[in-house]
Design an enzyme around this catalytic site. Structure first.
Site, PDB file in Angstrom:
ATOM      1  N   ASP A   1      -3.739   3.900 -14.315  1.00  0.00           N
ATOM      2  CA  ASP A   1      -4.562   4.366 -15.444  1.00  0.00           C
ATOM      3  C   ASP A   1      -3.983   5.626 -16.108  1.00  0.00           C
ATOM      4  O   ASP A   1      -4.120   5.830 -17.320  1.00  0.00           O
ATOM      5  CB  ASP A   1      -6.029   4.581 -15.044  1.00  0.00           C
ATOM      6  CG  ASP A   1      -6.213   5.440 -13.802  1.00  0.00           C
ATOM      7  OD1 ASP A   1      -5.209   5.836 -13.184  1.00  0.00           O
ATOM      8  OD2 ASP A   1      -7.381   5.706 -13.437  1.00  0.00           O
TER       9      ASP A   1
ATOM     10  N   SER B   1      -5.696   1.178 -10.652  1.00  0.00           N
ATOM     11  CA  SER B   1      -5.666   2.634 -10.492  1.00  0.00           C
ATOM     12  C   SER B   1      -5.647   3.073  -9.035  1.00  0.00           C
ATOM     13  O   SER B   1      -6.567   3.756  -8.555  1.00  0.00           O
ATOM     14  CB  SER B   1      -6.848   3.236 -11.234  1.00  0.00           C
ATOM     15  OG  SER B   1      -6.785   2.789 -12.558  1.00  0.00           O
TER      16      SER B   1
ATOM     17  N   ARG C   1      -1.690   2.371  -0.558  1.00  0.00           N
ATOM     18  CA  ARG C   1      -2.931   2.657   0.178  1.00  0.00           C
ATOM     19  C   ARG C   1      -4.084   2.576  -0.803  1.00  0.00           C
ATOM     20  O   ARG C   1      -3.900   2.701  -2.015  1.00  0.00           O
ATOM     21  CB  ARG C   1      -2.898   4.057   0.817  1.00  0.00           C
ATOM     22  CG  ARG C   1      -2.765   5.177  -0.191  1.00  0.00           C
ATOM     23  CD  ARG C   1      -2.825   6.580   0.412  1.00  0.00           C
ATOM     24  NE  ARG C   1      -2.694   7.570  -0.661  1.00  0.00           N
ATOM     25  CZ  ARG C   1      -1.530   7.991  -1.151  1.00  0.00           C
ATOM     26  NH1 ARG C   1      -0.389   7.521  -0.654  1.00  0.00           N
ATOM     27  NH2 ARG C   1      -1.508   8.879  -2.127  1.00  0.00           N
TER      28      ARG C   1
HETATM   29  C1  GLC Z   1      -6.843   7.728  -7.463  1.00  0.00           C
HETATM   30  C2  GLC Z   1      -5.730   6.696  -7.444  1.00  0.00           C
HETATM   31  C3  GLC Z   1      -4.814   6.859  -8.636  1.00  0.00           C
HETATM   32  C4  GLC Z   1      -5.627   6.868  -9.917  1.00  0.00           C
HETATM   33  C5  GLC Z   1      -6.707   7.935  -9.841  1.00  0.00           C
HETATM   34  C6  GLC Z   1      -7.581   7.981 -11.084  1.00  0.00           C
HETATM   35  O1  GLC Z   1      -6.307   8.974  -7.275  1.00  0.00           O
HETATM   36  O2  GLC Z   1      -4.997   6.818  -6.242  1.00  0.00           O
HETATM   37  O3  GLC Z   1      -3.855   5.828  -8.675  1.00  0.00           O
HETATM   38  O4  GLC Z   1      -4.787   7.114 -11.006  1.00  0.00           O
HETATM   39  O5  GLC Z   1      -7.532   7.693  -8.715  1.00  0.00           O
HETATM   40  O6  GLC Z   1      -8.260   6.787 -11.298  1.00  0.00           O
END
Ligand code: GLC
Length: 535
Positions: free
Chosen positions: A209, A156, A171
């Site tokens: 996610d 995520s 990142r």
């Molecule tokens: C952050 C991450 C993203 C993820 C979100 C929720 O924003 O960058 O990829 O989906 O958290 O977990």
């Protein structure tokens, strides 16, 4: 009195009006479009190469690993093919040290070790079978077997995806900071550690996610069309939605199926408006950002998600505590509060430590509607070492926490509302009267009282949505989205592995996986095959 008026002043600073909501939506739509045209924009709008959503008939047993912001979950998912699934999982907190470790190998090793524990605990048959096979070296037919688990990896964080199981980390977010992983293929990093432990597992799919949530929602909620949007409002916030291929103008490197005319886009909306064109910004937001590991980035997330709300509240309260004219968490004598005691806050209170105020207490505050706010006051004592908090203290805490959460919910509505408008479904006669389905997951939307109600209030105020439009938007919890969704994408990936390996390919693959002992056997098998071919 001083505390009441200071509280009112602060609450007003977090107000996010209907007009602000509309300005936010316009800018959100502009940034959606910008991200569809070029790379390097604040909202990344990442093509996922997923071009269809499931319809609930999918079947099979898959493994999924979900590396979220706070926990690691390893699960196996049995898709039953009738819109239902059965899920078994182990969950462990991610050690803080690994989030900022020198090398990402430590983190991926930790994940692989947890996969090993999970398989031994819940799928010993697979594990044992695999070990036996490794010892006996059977045929290519046997090697390509169902005993190798296909694993969907829910990672995520923003990743530049170039294929279904390949993606390079753009990142870190949510407090993670391991520089050596940037630019690397996270599936390969995980597979390496899995192979080191000789586990019968292939990382078959890489999933954000939000994409998982979108898939899971479509799998479990039967309807004429699948869900439009999967969104997370948890430690972090983000959304993935279905976009028309014709709207995606930037180059896409990987291969994809064009038959549906659509593709799931991972917006990475946590970075919406990093340039602060329209996001509400108080001095407390600025302080939080400056003290974060990634200043200037994830500016939307820093106003919306669970990881940050508690910290904003803490910064606000500390500013009050520093003002001696405001009697927060201290009394001069016991006649000054309703418990006839003297309130004080311990020097070691989490209130004085970065991240020391867990956002969960904001839910306690919102839920406590008793006249003396007894539950909240107990919590202030046990969680934050405030001795004998007064009713006024509790009221101030409750009001400020509510204002911060309400702003977050209304900002969340900006994102959801903009995506609904972007889809054009509200005005498309083909969808007339159909619900527009949005699957959501995450601690904030699940546990903060009335979070969705506050979102709906703001959605109604959006031009082009209004009351009638908001009624058609069905925001439903998609629990376990990231696990089930990852399994669903692993299924798609498995069906793409059509090509059977030749014996030589099989042996080469085996060689890369085999231990030293079995390598010898591989070599003699290769020799034998070469001899046979020559003969
Ligand atoms: C952050 C991450 C993203 C993820 C979100 C929720 O924003 O960058 O990829 O989906 O958290 O977990």
């Amino acid at each position: 009195m001083a505390l009441t008026s200071a509280t009112q002043r602060l609450v007003a600073q977090f107000e996010y009006t209907d007009e602000n909501v509309n300005i936010g939506v316009k800018e959100f739509l502009r940034q959606i479009d910008e991200g569809l045209h070029k790379s390097g924009t604040s909202m990344s709008q990442i093509p996922t190469y997923v071009t269809a959503v499931p319809n609930g008939t999918e079947k099979g047993l898959y493994l999924a690993v979900d590396l979220g912001g706070t926990n690691l979950r390893v699960c196996s998912v049995r898709l039953n093919g009738d819109n239902t699934f059965s899920l078994t999982y182990n969950k462990s907190p991610i050690p803080k040290l690994l989030m900022v470790a020198k090398s990402s190998q430590e983190l991926f090793k930790f994940i692989a070790e947890h996969i090993a524990v999970f398989i031994k605990e819940h799928h010993y048959d697979h594990y044992e079978h695999h070990i036996r096979r490794r010892e006996t070296m059977s045929s290519p037919e046997g090697f390509r077997d169902e005993h190798i688990f296909r694993l969907g990896f829910t990672f995520s964080f923003p990743v530049q995806q170039v294929g279904i199981n390949k993606g390079f980390l753009i990142r870190w977010t949510k407090g993670f900071d391991i520089p050596d992983a940037i630019g690397k293929d996270v599936c390969a990093l995980l597979q390496e550690e899995i192979d080191r432990l000789h586990l019968p597992v292939k990382v078959a799919a890489l999933v954000n996610d939000t994409v998982g949530t979108l898939m899971a929602r479509s799998y479990t909620s039967p309807g004429k069309t699948g869900a439009l949007l999967g969104a997370i409002f948890g430690t972090g916030t983000n959304g993935a939605y279905i976009e028309k291929l014709s709207n995606i103008k930037k180059d896409m490197e990987g291969e994809y199926d064009t038959s549906t005319g659509e593709m799931v886009i991972n917006t990475e909306w946590g970075s919406f408006d990093n340039q602060l064109n329209v996001l509400p910004t108080t001095t407390y937001d600025i302080k939080l950002d400056q003290e974060s590991v990634n200043p200037g980035i994830q500016m939307f997330e820093k106003r919306v998600s669970g990881m940050f709300l508690g910290e904003i509240l803490r910064i606000v309260l500390v500013s009050l505590l520093q003002d001696e004219s405001i009697p927060l968490f201290h009394d001069d004598n016991s006649s000054h509060n309703d418990w006839k005691s003297t309130t004080s806050i311990a020097a070691q209170s989490g209130m004085f430590k970065k991240w020391g105020l867990d956002s969960a207490i904001m839910s306690v505050a919102a839920l406590d509607n008793t006249p003396d706010l007894g539950t909240l006051r107990l919590e202030l004592d046990s969680q934050l070492d405030v001795y004998s908090p007064s009713l006024e203290d509790a009221h101030a805490f409750k009001a400020i926490a509510a204002a911060i959460a309400r702003r977050a919910a209304r900002l969340s509505a900006v994102a959801v509302g903009a995506i609904v408008l972007q889809s054009g479904k509200l005005t498309d006669p083909a969808f007339a009267g159909e619900p527009i389905d949005v699957g959501v997951d995450g601690s904030l939307v699940e546990h903060y009282p009335h979070f969705r109600t506050m979102m709906y209030e703001a959605l109604k105020a959006i031009d082009g949505i209004g009351e009638a439009g908001a009624e058609r938007i069905r925001i439903g919890i998609a629990k376990d989205g990231s696990g089930v969704g990852a399994a669903l994408i692993a299924l798609v990936a498995a069906s793409m592995e059509k090509k059977r390996p030749t014996t030589i390919e099989w042996l080469a693959q085996m060689r890369s996986e085999a231990s030293l002992k079995t390598l010898k056997e591989v070599d003699s098998a290769v020799e034998q095959e070469a001899e046979e071919t020559a003969a």
